[in-house]
Scaffold this motif. Sequence first.
Motif, short mmCIF file in Angstrom:
data_model
loop_
_atom_site.label_atom_id
_atom_site.label_comp_id
_atom_site.label_asym_id
_atom_site.label_seq_id
_atom_site.Cartn_x
_atom_site.Cartn_y
_atom_site.Cartn_z
N ALA A 136 0.84 -1.21 0.00
CA ALA A 136 0.00 0.00 0.00
C ALA A 136 0.87 1.25 0.00
N CYS A 137 1.93 1.26 0.80
CA CYS A 137 2.81 2.43 0.87
C CYS A 137 3.60 2.61 -0.42
N LEU A 138 3.92 1.53 -1.11
CA LEU A 138 4.62 1.64 -2.39
C LEU A 138 3.69 2.20 -3.47
N LEU A 139 2.39 1.94 -3.33
CA LEU A 139 1.43 2.53 -4.27
C LEU A 139 1.20 4.00 -3.96
N HIS A 140 1.22 4.36 -2.68
CA HIS A 140 1.13 5.76 -2.28
C HIS A 140 1.69 5.89 -0.88
N GLU A 141 2.72 6.73 -0.74
CA GLU A 141 3.46 6.81 0.52
C GLU A 141 2.58 7.14 1.72
N PHE A 142 1.53 7.93 1.51
CA PHE A 142 0.73 8.36 2.65
C PHE A 142 -0.12 7.24 3.24
N ALA A 143 -0.07 6.04 2.64
CA ALA A 143 -0.69 4.88 3.28
C ALA A 143 -0.04 4.57 4.61
N VAL A 144 1.17 5.11 4.84
CA VAL A 144 1.82 4.91 6.13
C VAL A 144 1.01 5.53 7.26
N LEU A 145 0.17 6.51 6.93
CA LEU A 145 -0.70 7.11 7.95
C LEU A 145 -1.74 6.10 8.44
N ALA A 146 -2.15 5.18 7.55
CA ALA A 146 -3.06 4.11 7.98
C ALA A 146 -2.35 3.15 8.92
N VAL A 147 -1.05 2.93 8.69
CA VAL A 147 -0.28 2.10 9.62
C VAL A 147 -0.29 2.73 11.01
N LEU A 148 -0.14 4.05 11.09
CA LEU A 148 -0.21 4.74 12.38
C LEU A 148 -1.60 4.61 13.00
N ALA A 149 -2.64 4.69 12.17
CA ALA A 149 -3.99 4.51 12.69
C ALA A 149 -4.16 3.12 13.29
N HIS A 150 -3.58 2.11 12.63
CA HIS A 150 -3.62 0.76 13.18
C HIS A 150 -2.91 0.69 14.52
N GLY A 151 -1.83 1.47 14.66
CA GLY A 151 -1.13 1.49 15.94
C GLY A 151 -2.00 1.99 17.07
N VAL A 152 -2.83 3.00 16.79
CA VAL A 152 -3.76 3.49 17.81
C VAL A 152 -4.76 2.39 18.17
N THR A 153 -5.18 1.61 17.16
CA THR A 153 -6.14 0.53 17.41
C THR A 153 -5.60 -0.49 18.41
N VAL A 154 -4.34 -0.88 18.24
CA VAL A 154 -3.81 -1.97 19.07
C VAL A 154 -3.07 -1.47 20.31
#
Length: 437
Positions: A145-163
Motif C-alpha cells: 500500500a505504501c509503495l502505491l502511495h506513501e501516505f498509506a503509512v498514515l493508515a499504519v499509524l492509525a492501526h497502531g492506535v487501534t492496538v
Amino acid sequence: MLGLGLWGIERQGTLWGDEAVTYEMAQRSLPEIWRTLATADAVHGLYYLLIHLVFASWEPGLAALRLPSVLGMCATAAGVALIGRRLAGPRAGLLAGLVLPLLPAVQRYAQEGRSYALVCALVTGGTLLLLRRQWTAYGAVMLTACLLHEFAVLAVLAHGVTVWGGRARRGWTVAALWVTVAIAPLALFSTTQSGQVEWIGVPGPAELGGFGALALVGWGCARSPGGARVRAVALPLLVLPSALLMAVSYVHPLFVDRYVLAYGIGLALLLGAVLDFHWSPVLALAAAGAALLTLVAFGPFLRSPESRKNDVTAVAAVAAELGRPGDGLLFTPMRRRVWTLAHPDAFRGLTDLSLAASPRASDTLHGTELPPAAIRTALLAWTGRVVVFQDLRGEPLDAVPGEEMKREVLRRYFTLCEERVVGQVRVGVYARTGCGS
C-alpha cells in the motif's frame, strides 16, 4: 460496488490531467518508465507498472485504465463487510459493505486511473490481517500500500492506535518498523521531486469544514452503543490520517482528500454498526430512501465530464478548434503540457515555442524547456498566431524565470484575440501583427 463502478466508466470519453499522465506513462516501455521515475512521479512507479501490464494484456483504453480501480473498490467493500462482520456481526458487516459504495468519494475514485482505490483495498486487507494478528502478511500488504502511495503509512499509524495498550502492540510495532525501513529509501528519494506538489495549498475553510463534519459524525457514531463495537478500528482510520496530514500541511502543504481516502473505510464501518444496532422496518425503508437519494443526487454528476477538473479531452477539442496548422503553441506553466499526453494529434500541427525536448524524448512528464532568454527570442521571432494554454486568472503563478518570461512577453508584445475557458483551463489566441492576420 461493481455495478456502480461499471456505470458510466468511460465518462463520455473524458480524462482529467492525472489520468492522462497514467494513460501515457503506462504505454511507455519499461526502460522509459524507469528513466522517467528518476525525474518525476517516483511515488507512483508501482502503479504505472501495474497499468503497463494491464495495457500489455488488454488494448489501452478508458475501461482498461479504470477497471483496476473498480476492482480495487470491490475488494474494499468486501473487506469492509468482513471487518464489520468480525467486530459487530453479520448484519453490521453487510450494512457497512453496502454503505461504502454509496459514499460519493468512493464512487469517484473507483472510476479514476490512479492508485487511490487500490490503496484502499490494501489498507482494508491490512486491517483484516491486523485483527487476525498475521503480522508477516500484514507487513507485506501495508508495505505494498505504501509503495502505491506513501501516505498509506498514515493508515499504519492509525492501526497502531487501534492496538495500543493491547497484547497485539508488540506484533504491530515490529511490522510497522519493517514497513518504515522498507519504504524509507523511496520516501527519501521522493523528497527530491517535491516540486511536483507545490500546487497544494494550506487547508482552507472547505477542507477544514469537511474534515470537521466527518470527524463529528464519526465521534457521534463511535459514542453510540452500536458504533462502540467497531470504534477501536474505525475511528482511527476515519480521523487520524486526515488530521495528521492537515497538521503537517500548515508547515508544508500536502493535504489532498484523495491521499487519505481510506477514511471511507472507517466511516462505512461506523455507519453500518449504528444502522445494525437500531435496525427496524422503518429504518430499513429510510436507509433505502437515503441510498436512492444519494445515487440520484451524486451518481449522474460523478459520471459526467464536468465532475473532473482539467478535462484533457475537452482541452484537446478546443486546441483542434482554435488552432490552425502553423500556429505557435505555449503552455504556462509548463506542467500543463500534460494536457497533450492523451490526445497528441490535436496539437500536432502547432509549434511548441518553448519546448526543447518532448516529454517522452526527455523521459519526463512535462518535457524540457528552452532557457528564458531563448524562450523570449523564439516568441519575438514568431510572426503568426500563438495558442496559449493557461490556468484561470487568480490562480497562483509559478515564480520561476521561464514562466515569468512567457508572461512578460505575452503582456508586452502580443494581443489577446480570442479566449475560451474549459473547466479550469484558459485557452487564448494571441497575435503580434494584429488579430486579423
